[in-house]
Design an enzyme around this catalytic site. Structure first.
Site, PDB file in Angstrom:
ATOM      1  N   THR A   1     -27.767 -28.332 -25.395  1.00  0.00           N
ATOM      2  CA  THR A   1     -28.144 -27.181 -24.548  1.00  0.00           C
ATOM      3  C   THR A   1     -29.460 -27.461 -23.832  1.00  0.00           C
ATOM      4  OG1 THR A   1     -28.993 -24.919 -24.692  1.00  0.00           O
ATOM      5  CG2 THR A   1     -29.137 -26.203 -26.686  1.00  0.00           C
ATOM      6  N   ASP A   2     -29.654 -26.821 -22.686  1.00  0.00           N
ATOM      7  CA  ASP A   2     -30.947 -26.964 -21.993  1.00  0.00           C
ATOM      8  C   ASP A   2     -32.077 -26.305 -22.789  1.00  0.00           C
ATOM      9  OD1 ASP A   2     -30.236 -24.294 -21.609  1.00  0.00           O
ATOM     10  OD2 ASP A   2     -30.779 -24.251 -19.483  1.00  0.00           O
ATOM     11  N   GLU A   3     -31.715 -25.471 -23.785  1.00  0.00           N
ATOM     12  CA  GLU A   3     -32.759 -24.757 -24.525  1.00  0.00           C
ATOM     13  C   GLU A   3     -33.626 -25.700 -25.363  1.00  0.00           C
ATOM     14  OE1 GLU A   3     -31.748 -20.972 -26.186  1.00  0.00           O
ATOM     15  OE2 GLU A   3     -30.041 -20.746 -24.840  1.00  0.00           O
TER      16      GLU A   3
ATOM     17  N   TYR B   1     -32.761 -21.661 -33.284  1.00  0.00           N
ATOM     18  CA  TYR B   1     -31.506 -22.198 -32.746  1.00  0.00           C
ATOM     19  C   TYR B   1     -31.761 -23.475 -31.943  1.00  0.00           C
ATOM     20  CZ  TYR B   1     -28.119 -23.040 -29.070  1.00  0.00           C
ATOM     21  OH  TYR B   1     -27.282 -23.673 -28.187  1.00  0.00           O
TER      22      TYR B   1
ATOM     23  N   LYS C   1     -30.722 -27.586 -32.442  1.00  0.00           N
ATOM     24  CA  LYS C   1     -29.993 -28.409 -31.464  1.00  0.00           C
ATOM     25  C   LYS C   1     -30.826 -29.640 -31.091  1.00  0.00           C
ATOM     26  CE  LYS C   1     -26.449 -27.698 -29.876  1.00  0.00           C
ATOM     27  NZ  LYS C   1     -25.112 -28.106 -30.411  1.00  0.00           N
TER      28      LYS C   1
HETATM   29  P1  TYD Z   1     -28.069 -14.806 -23.942  1.00  0.00           P
HETATM   30  O1  TYD Z   1     -26.812 -14.602 -23.169  1.00  0.00           O
HETATM   31  O2  TYD Z   1     -28.081 -14.311 -25.360  1.00  0.00           O
HETATM   32  O3  TYD Z   1     -28.412 -16.367 -23.870  1.00  0.00           O
HETATM   33  P2  TYD Z   1     -29.796 -17.150 -24.257  1.00  0.00           P
HETATM   34  O4  TYD Z   1     -30.581 -16.291 -25.155  1.00  0.00           O
HETATM   35  O5  TYD Z   1     -29.254 -18.368 -24.941  1.00  0.00           O
HETATM   36  O6  TYD Z   1     -30.461 -17.457 -22.957  1.00  0.00           O
HETATM   37  O7  TYD Z   1     -29.263 -14.109 -23.194  1.00  0.00           O
HETATM   38  C1  TYD Z   1     -29.546 -14.375 -21.834  1.00  0.00           C
HETATM   39  C2  TYD Z   1     -30.818 -13.649 -21.479  1.00  0.00           C
HETATM   40  O8  TYD Z   1     -30.577 -12.257 -21.610  1.00  0.00           O
HETATM   41  C3  TYD Z   1     -31.959 -13.959 -22.405  1.00  0.00           C
HETATM   42  O9  TYD Z   1     -33.176 -14.003 -21.661  1.00  0.00           O
HETATM   43  C4  TYD Z   1     -31.993 -12.799 -23.371  1.00  0.00           C
HETATM   44  C5  TYD Z   1     -31.496 -11.654 -22.515  1.00  0.00           C
HETATM   45  N1  TYD Z   1     -30.801 -10.584 -23.245  1.00  0.00           N
HETATM   46  C6  TYD Z   1     -31.250  -9.264 -23.167  1.00  0.00           C
HETATM   47  O10 TYD Z   1     -32.230  -8.956 -22.448  1.00  0.00           O
HETATM   48  N2  TYD Z   1     -30.608  -8.301 -23.885  1.00  0.00           N
HETATM   49  C7  TYD Z   1     -29.532  -8.591 -24.686  1.00  0.00           C
HETATM   50  O11 TYD Z   1     -28.986  -7.659 -25.348  1.00  0.00           O
HETATM   51  C8  TYD Z   1     -29.078  -9.951 -24.753  1.00  0.00           C
HETATM   52  C9  TYD Z   1     -27.895 -10.326 -25.599  1.00  0.00           C
HETATM   53  C10 TYD Z   1     -29.732 -10.916 -24.006  1.00  0.00           C
END
Ligand code: TYD
Length: 342
Positions: A129-131, A155, A159
């Site tokens: 992942t890019d994370e 997480y 990774k």
């Molecule tokens: P997500 O889809 O969980 O992916 P990631 O955390 O791996 O980037 O979240 C995308 C973005 O949306 C992230 O900045 C967190 C935000 N987010 C919210 O603001 N509220 C939420 O309920 C969720 C699930 C994510």
């Protein structure tokens, strides 16, 4: 080609299997069904003569015999615990699956290669992942494959650990591994704990979306099949010991993304009515952006589906698959998660 796809009942794995079968690749899938308790394959996949699946776990040391017997040309390791928020609550499962599970697979394959029990052309594709690169500021250049690994949450740390372990196997043993790092995916079969499917399900039922902080965090969105085509290109043309980035070239703030979805589903409503701001999550990365020039130059890969098209396809899929999404929303684990987290 005869491949093993791990975590193939999950969101990206399942989309990848469909594309691989279309290319006449023979696919064996294993999944431990820890996320979605039933198999999600549709009739088209299930009736494909090149497809077979088993319930199993990448931490199972008994996979040695299974991999040896099946003589796979490649393993594509999608199996992982992937939800950042869950890893903040409890990380033990992430360490077990993402690090120990990957280690189990690569050490089995390394032993089989050394025994001459797998083809010399064997490849192990690690889906990362890019994370793992951590967070960017607004004016920073997008991450390249040589950007520093600087994960911000448990997480992404697991990774990154798996990536480093895989690359150490390449350097130490010449183990034929290739790593892919993609930006935020969206599309069919994504579990509703992630932003886009969560937003679709909330707006469809006229509820508010909990946005962390002020919603100005930026994610680079890619439609899942674009990612899957990248993995396929790596399988066919990737250089062993290499890392390939895939990005959607679509940087959006979370608030923009949510309002864009609201406009699509409820065009006559003010999108703001679907937004509620909640406490920011710890270690919340500000911005992700990916430079995927290497994938373009070496694999001829570039994303092809615009956010507008991908979003429409995704919304249509969730509308047409109400049974699947309802099953996830009503599952015990999902209800427990939302009660604990929000
Ligand atoms: P997500 O889809 O969980 O992916 P990631 O955390 O791996 O980037 O979240 C995308 C973005 O949306 C992230 O900045 C967190 C935000 N987010 C919210 O603001 N509220 C939420 O309920 C969720 C699930 C994510």
């Amino acid at each position: 080609m005869n491949i093993l796809v791990t975590g193939g009942n999950g969101f990206i794995g399942l989309n990848f299997i469909r594309i691989a079968l279309e290319k006449d690749i023979r696919v064996t899938c294993i999944d431990n069904l820890c996320y979605v308790q039933d198999w999600s394959f549709d009739k088209q996949i299930l009736s494909d003569k090149n497809f077979i699946y088993f319930e199993d776990d990448i931490r199972n040391t008994g996979l040695y015999d299974f991999i040896k017997k099946n003589q796979f040309d490649a393993i594509v390791n999608f199996a992982a615990d992937t939800h950042v928020d869950k890893s903040i609550h409890s990380d033990i499962g992430f360490i077990s699956t993402n690090v120990s599970g990957t280690h189990n697979l690569i050490s089995i394959c390394r032993n089989l290669l050394e025994e001459g029990a797998l083809s010399k052309k064997f490849r192990f594709i690690q889906i990362s992942t890019d994370e793992v690169y951590g967070s960017l500021n607004a004016s920073d250049e997008p991450f390249t494959e040589s950007s520093k690994l600087d994960p911000s949450n448990p997480y992404s740390a697991t990774k990154a650990a798996a990536d480093v372990l895989c690359l150490s196997y390449w350097k130490t043993y010449g183990f034929p591994v290739i790593i892919t790092r993609c930006s935020n995916n969206y599309g069919p079969y994504q579990y509703p704990e992630k932003l886009i499917p969560l937003t679709i399900s909330k707006i469809t039922s006229s509820k508010k979306i909990p946005i962390y902080g002020d919603g100005t965090q930026i994610r680079d969105w890619i439609y899942v099949t674009d990612h899957c085509h990248g993995v396929l290109a790596v399988l066919q043309k990737g250089k062993i010991g290499s890392v390939y980035n895939f990005g959607g070239h679509c940087e959006l703030t979370n608030i923009h993304c949510v309002k864009r979805i609201a406009k699509e589903i409820k065009p006559h409503d003010d999108p703001s009515r679907y937004v509620s701001f909640v406490k920011i999550r710890p270690g919340h990365d500000k911005r992700y952006a990916i430079n995927s020039k290497k994938s373009l130059n070496e694999l001829g890969w570039a994303p092809s589906i615009s956010f507008d098209d991908g979003l429409r396809k995704t919304i249509d899929w969730y509308r047409e698959n109400v049974d699947w999404i309802d099953k996830q929303l009503n599952s015990k684990s999902y209800i427990e998660w939302t009660e604990k987290h929000y």
